[in-house]
Scaffold this motif. Sequence first.
Motif, PDB file in Angstrom:
ATOM      1  N   UNK A   1       5.415 -11.457 -17.426  1.00  0.00           N
ATOM      2  CA  UNK A   1       6.464 -11.246 -16.478  1.00  0.00           C
ATOM      3  C   UNK A   1       6.096  -9.900 -15.629  1.00  0.00           C
ATOM      4  N   UNK A   2       4.939  -9.046 -16.114  1.00  0.00           N
ATOM      5  CA  UNK A   2       4.597  -8.076 -15.325  1.00  0.00           C
ATOM      6  C   UNK A   2       3.507  -8.343 -14.355  1.00  0.00           C
ATOM      7  N   UNK A   3       3.106  -9.343 -14.482  1.00  0.00           N
ATOM      8  CA  UNK A   3       1.978  -9.797 -13.615  1.00  0.00           C
ATOM      9  C   UNK A   3       2.177  -9.510 -11.872  1.00  0.00           C
ATOM     10  N   UNK A   4       3.167  -9.474 -11.527  1.00  0.00           N
ATOM     11  CA  UNK A   4       3.632  -9.503 -10.048  1.00  0.00           C
ATOM     12  C   UNK A   4       3.661  -7.945  -9.795  1.00  0.00           C
ATOM     13  N   UNK A   5       3.334  -6.948 -10.730  1.00  0.00           N
ATOM     14  CA  UNK A   5       3.209  -5.437 -10.365  1.00  0.00           C
ATOM     15  C   UNK A   5       1.889  -5.094 -10.015  1.00  0.00           C
ATOM     16  N   UNK A   6       0.847  -6.046 -10.349  1.00  0.00           N
ATOM     17  CA  UNK A   6      -0.460  -5.423 -10.014  1.00  0.00           C
ATOM     18  C   UNK A   6      -0.697  -5.440  -8.681  1.00  0.00           C
ATOM     19  N   UNK A   7      -0.321  -6.576  -7.903  1.00  0.00           N
ATOM     20  CA  UNK A   7      -0.828  -6.327  -6.397  1.00  0.00           C
ATOM     21  C   UNK A   7       0.114  -5.134  -5.781  1.00  0.00           C
TER      22      UNK A   7
ATOM     23  N   UNK B   1      -1.280   2.042  -3.904  1.00  0.00           N
ATOM     24  CA  UNK B   1      -2.379   2.946  -3.882  1.00  0.00           C
ATOM     25  C   UNK B   1      -3.189   2.759  -2.719  1.00  0.00           C
ATOM     26  N   UNK B   2      -3.323   1.524  -2.088  1.00  0.00           N
ATOM     27  CA  UNK B   2      -4.115   1.597  -0.949  1.00  0.00           C
ATOM     28  C   UNK B   2      -3.401   2.142   0.186  1.00  0.00           C
ATOM     29  N   UNK B   3      -2.022   1.831   0.348  1.00  0.00           N
ATOM     30  CA  UNK B   3      -1.474   2.600   1.397  1.00  0.00           C
ATOM     31  C   UNK B   3      -1.501   4.023   1.393  1.00  0.00           C
ATOM     32  N   UNK B   4      -1.286   4.749   0.266  1.00  0.00           N
ATOM     33  CA  UNK B   4      -1.473   6.021   0.101  1.00  0.00           C
ATOM     34  C   UNK B   4      -2.856   6.715   0.311  1.00  0.00           C
ATOM     35  N   UNK B   5      -3.691   5.757   0.085  1.00  0.00           N
ATOM     36  CA  UNK B   5      -5.047   6.434   0.410  1.00  0.00           C
ATOM     37  C   UNK B   5      -5.449   6.276   2.008  1.00  0.00           C
TER      38      UNK B   5
ATOM     39  N   UNK C   1      -6.008   9.471   6.883  1.00  0.00           N
ATOM     40  CA  UNK C   1      -5.932   9.450   8.286  1.00  0.00           C
ATOM     41  C   UNK C   1      -5.941   8.083   8.696  1.00  0.00           C
ATOM     42  N   UNK C   2      -6.186   6.994   8.010  1.00  0.00           N
ATOM     43  CA  UNK C   2      -6.387   5.505   8.629  1.00  0.00           C
ATOM     44  C   UNK C   2      -5.050   4.962   9.183  1.00  0.00           C
ATOM     45  N   UNK C   3      -4.982   3.897   9.727  1.00  0.00           N
ATOM     46  CA  UNK C   3      -3.624   3.189   9.963  1.00  0.00           C
ATOM     47  C   UNK C   3      -3.856   2.165   9.028  1.00  0.00           C
ATOM     48  N   UNK C   4      -2.647   1.606   8.987  1.00  0.00           N
ATOM     49  CA  UNK C   4      -2.582   0.367   7.967  1.00  0.00           C
ATOM     50  C   UNK C   4      -3.347  -1.004   8.613  1.00  0.00           C
ATOM     51  N   UNK C   5      -3.405  -0.978   9.893  1.00  0.00           N
ATOM     52  CA  UNK C   5      -4.574  -1.999  10.577  1.00  0.00           C
ATOM     53  C   UNK C   5      -5.827  -1.767  10.261  1.00  0.00           C
ATOM     54  N   UNK C   6      -6.266  -0.357  10.030  1.00  0.00           N
ATOM     55  CA  UNK C   6      -7.469  -0.292   9.672  1.00  0.00           C
ATOM     56  C   UNK C   6      -7.888  -0.688   8.279  1.00  0.00           C
TER      57      UNK C   6
ATOM     58  N   UNK D   1      -6.940  -3.121   6.814  1.00  0.00           N
ATOM     59  CA  UNK D   1      -6.625  -4.894   6.866  1.00  0.00           C
ATOM     60  C   UNK D   1      -7.677  -5.476   5.963  1.00  0.00           C
ATOM     61  N   UNK D   2      -8.666  -5.187   5.862  1.00  0.00           N
ATOM     62  CA  UNK D   2      -9.717  -5.887   4.933  1.00  0.00           C
ATOM     63  C   UNK D   2      -9.647  -5.671   3.342  1.00  0.00           C
ATOM     64  N   UNK D   3      -9.053  -4.324   3.262  1.00  0.00           N
ATOM     65  CA  UNK D   3      -8.516  -3.993   2.066  1.00  0.00           C
ATOM     66  C   UNK D   3      -7.449  -4.660   1.473  1.00  0.00           C
ATOM     67  N   UNK D   4      -6.445  -4.930   2.401  1.00  0.00           N
ATOM     68  CA  UNK D   4      -5.313  -5.662   1.933  1.00  0.00           C
ATOM     69  C   UNK D   4      -5.595  -6.954   1.362  1.00  0.00           C
ATOM     70  N   UNK D   5      -6.465  -7.541   2.458  1.00  0.00           N
ATOM     71  CA  UNK D   5      -6.738  -8.866   2.000  1.00  0.00           C
ATOM     72  C   UNK D   5      -7.811  -9.290   0.576  1.00  0.00           C
TER      73      UNK D   5
END
Length: 55
Positions: free
Chosen positions: A3-9, A15-19, A24-29, A31-35
Motif C-alpha cells: 500500500x506504500x508502493x506509490x510513495x516511491x515514485x 527529491x529530483x525536483x529539489x535537486x 539551478x536547472x529547470x524541470x525541462x532540463x 526530463x531524462x531523470x523523470x523518465x
Amino acid sequence: MLRFLFLIPIALFLIWIIYLKTHGYSLDDGKKGFIKILVISVGIAATYFVLTLLF
C-alpha cells in the motif's frame, strides 16, 4: 508494504525536483531523470505484481 508502493515514485520525483532547483536547472532540463524515475518505478511495481501472483 504494497500500500506504500506509490510513495516511491512520489519521493523520487520530489527529491529530483529539489535537486534540479538547488542546482539551478529547470524541470525541462531534468526530463531524462523523470523518465528514468518513472521506468524504475514501473519496474519495481511490475516486480511486486509478479511476486504477488506467484506467492
